[in-house]
Design an enzyme around this catalytic site. Structure first.
Site, PDB file in Angstrom:
ATOM      1  N   LYS A 121      10.830   7.296   8.319  1.00 36.71           N
ATOM      2  CA  LYS A 121      10.823   7.261   7.065  1.00 36.71           C
ATOM      3  C   LYS A 121      11.768   8.732   6.562  1.00 36.71           C
ATOM      4  CE  LYS A 121       8.830   7.630   2.684  1.00 36.71           C
ATOM      5  NZ  LYS A 121       6.792   6.870   1.665  1.00 36.71           N
ATOM      6  N   ASP A 226      -0.649   6.654  -6.325  1.00 40.80           N
ATOM      7  CA  ASP A 226       0.807   5.239  -6.475  1.00 40.80           C
ATOM      8  C   ASP A 226      -0.644   4.178  -5.105  1.00 40.80           C
ATOM      9  OD1 ASP A 226       2.685   3.856  -7.449  1.00 40.80           O
ATOM     10  OD2 ASP A 226       4.187   5.070  -5.538  1.00 40.80           O
TER      11      ASP A 226
HETATM   12  P1  ADP Z   1       8.863   4.839  -1.135  1.00 37.92           P
HETATM   13  O1  ADP Z   1       8.016   5.789  -1.314  1.00 37.92           O
HETATM   14  O2  ADP Z   1       9.980   4.473  -1.182  1.00 37.92           O
HETATM   15  O3  ADP Z   1       8.252   3.581  -1.930  1.00 37.92           O
HETATM   16  P2  ADP Z   1       7.366   3.489   1.005  1.00 37.92           P
HETATM   17  O4  ADP Z   1       6.269   4.156   2.051  1.00 37.92           O
HETATM   18  O5  ADP Z   1       6.205   2.581   0.158  1.00 37.92           O
HETATM   19  O6  ADP Z   1       8.328   4.355   0.441  1.00 37.92           O
HETATM   20  O7  ADP Z   1       8.055   2.401   1.708  1.00 37.92           O
HETATM   21  C1  ADP Z   1       8.334   1.708   1.582  1.00 37.92           C
HETATM   22  C2  ADP Z   1       8.339   0.347   2.510  1.00 37.92           C
HETATM   23  O8  ADP Z   1       8.659   1.113   3.625  1.00 37.92           O
HETATM   24  C3  ADP Z   1       7.036  -0.670   3.057  1.00 37.92           C
HETATM   25  O9  ADP Z   1       6.340  -1.469   1.686  1.00 37.92           O
HETATM   26  C4  ADP Z   1       6.967  -1.049   3.181  1.00 37.92           C
HETATM   27  O10 ADP Z   1       7.295  -2.402   3.410  1.00 37.92           O
HETATM   28  C5  ADP Z   1       7.813  -0.253   4.247  1.00 37.92           C
HETATM   29  N1  ADP Z   1       7.340   0.782   5.034  1.00 37.92           N
HETATM   30  C6  ADP Z   1       6.728   1.957   4.817  1.00 37.92           C
HETATM   31  N2  ADP Z   1       6.135   2.710   6.667  1.00 37.92           N
HETATM   32  C7  ADP Z   1       5.723   1.378   6.911  1.00 37.92           C
HETATM   33  C8  ADP Z   1       5.508   1.802   8.406  1.00 37.92           C
HETATM   34  N3  ADP Z   1       5.042   2.473   9.515  1.00 37.92           N
HETATM   35  N4  ADP Z   1       5.435   0.861   9.177  1.00 37.92           N
HETATM   36  C9  ADP Z   1       5.890  -0.969   8.453  1.00 37.92           C
HETATM   37  N5  ADP Z   1       7.135  -0.400   7.330  1.00 37.92           N
HETATM   38  C10 ADP Z   1       6.619   0.622   6.302  1.00 37.92           C
HETATM   39 MG    MG Z   2       5.922   3.054  -1.550  1.00 41.48          MG
END
Ligand code: ADP
Ligand code: MG
Length: 392
Positions: A121, A226
């Site tokens: 991320k 959130d």
């Molecule tokens: P943001 O803070 O931008 O909302 P998130 O952590 O919610 O970011 O991640 C955005 C999207 O990425 C999630 O809705 C999911 O689909 C995907 N995602 C995030 N982390 C993971 C993970 N560890 N494994 C698989 N998909 C992930």
């Molecule tokens: Mg998110």
């Protein structure tokens, strides 16, 4: 989609040296004078200037000659520094397709040497426009122009610390693997965000589990803030994993009650609408009733009685109180603004660093790829013996 990090593969040790020099200069310059970059990098025979031209060509830095001849990192440049450092550490060896685009993050698959696929991320705080950040009253104004670098790093640090602590306490979260700059590496969650799920086999159970998580978090002293269908992943067995922690707060936060109620309401609202569920009574998984309010809904007062101290443990770890306050202020003021601003969804188009984002997407050449495809672009860990000050 595939993230092509070929440029990274072909960047030399000097390229990284100069890129790191720009990053160092950005600690106290919005635009780093080319001369300063040259002094920090210390390359012979004017080598820095040649390298800067190459970095510019690859969109890793942005040139600004408005006031003086200077450079700043782009998101892409910052991405590459983090990726390079983590590759050098042996955390992963290749970057694959993009699996998520959050409002303020990009998520990619990465793979380790032995083929294990993880999630990366990249935090992008400050990507969207934010009136408060631009306003006079802004607490970050003195550093607003380069706050994205600072805020994104803090967000990653906080997310990593929370993910790790929550995992250690048995919460269903991705496994926190490592963190560098604005980048968090975690296990890849199998499944989909709940928002994509149209049907559940056991909606009542899933609902209870999810609500139970909000309660258990609060009992440990924390509120997600959130907690909604975008940040809850669910797999084919209907197993839940929660993600996305940079905005979490302690139950002692002055708006804790409001955040808690909002998290709960989000879940009720989503389940009512999507699964036509009206849970009259909330019962804990072991069957014992918990102390609810009159509507059967978990109340903040009831969970607070048993609030643990994970919030305090976390407050003591990772980063300073001042940093935490600054970032929480940013995140929560922004969220408030967004909820009172109907046009907020178009913010991305007005991004301050919009050219960087567009440039990033273009220059990274994200191409179509079979969604089942594994990461396939190997990055060589060339200068793993680089001095740590330059690698970090
Ligand atoms: P943001 O803070 O931008 O909302 P998130 O952590 O919610 O970011 O991640 C955005 C999207 O990425 C999630 O809705 C999911 O689909 C995907 N995602 C995030 N982390 C993971 C993970 N560890 N494994 C698989 N998909 C992930
Ligand atoms: Mg998110």
């Amino acid at each position: 989609m595939k993230l092509d990090v070929n440029a990274l593969r072909y960047l030399s040790k000097d390229d990284f040296r100069v890129l790191t020099a720009v990053e160092m200069g950005m600690r106290n310059h919005e635009i780093v004078p080319a001369e300063l970059v040259d002094r920090i990098a210390g390359l012979k025979h004017g080598g820095t200037y040649k390298v800067l031209r190459n970095l510019l060509k690859n969109k890793l830095v942005h040139h600004d000659a408005t006031k003086y001849d200077g450079y700043r990192l782009t998101y892409l440049g910052y991405d590459f520094l983090a990726i390079k450092t983590l590759v050098n550490r042996g955390v992963f060896a290749s970057v694959g397709r993009q699996i998520g685009v959050g409002k303020e993050s990009d998520i990619f698959e990465v793979a380790t040497e032995d083929g294990t696929v993880l999630a990366m991320k990249l935090h992008r705080l400050g990507r969207t426009s934010f009136r408060a950040v631009k306003s006079k009253r802004d607490y970050l104004q003195h550093r607003r122009s380069f706050n994205w670098l600072y805020l994104s790093r803090l967000a990653a640090l906080k997310e990593f610390a929370f993910m790790k602590a929550l995992g250690d306490h048995g919460f269903p979260v991705p496994t926190a693997v490592d963190c560098n700059r604005h980048c968090v590496i975690m296990s890849l969650v199998q499944g989909y965000p709940l928002v994509q799920v149209k049907e559940l086999q056991n909606p009542d159970d899933v609902f209870d589990t999810i609500l139970g998580l909000v309660v258990r978090l609060a009992e440990h002293g924390l509120i997600h803030c959130d907690f909604n269908e975008f940040n809850i992943m669910i797999d084919d067995e209907e197993k839940i994993t929660m993600i996305d922690f940079p905005q979490m707060v302690s139950v002692s936060h002055r708006n804790a009650q409001m955040f808690f109620d909002r998290d709960i309401e989000c879940i009720y609202k989503f389940f009512r609408k999507r699964f036509h569920l009206s849970s009259e009574k909330y019962v804990e998984q072991d069957g014992s009733d918990i102390d609810d309010d009159e509507n059967g809904r978990p109340s903040f007062q009831s969970v607070q009685k048993s609030a643990g101290s994970l919030d305090k443990e976390l407050a003591a770890s990772g980063f300073t109180r001042k940093e935490q306050v600054e970032m929480d202020k940013y995140i929560h003021e922004k969220a408030e603004e967004e909820s009172s601003d109907d046009d907020s969804t178009s913010d991305r188009d007005n991004s301050e660093d919009g050219d960087d984002v567009a440039g990033k997407i273009n220059s990274l050449k994200i191409a179509e790829q079979d969604s089942a495809g594994a990461p396939d672009c190997t990055i060589e860990a060339r200068d793993s013996n680089e001095p740590e000050t330059f690698a970090e």
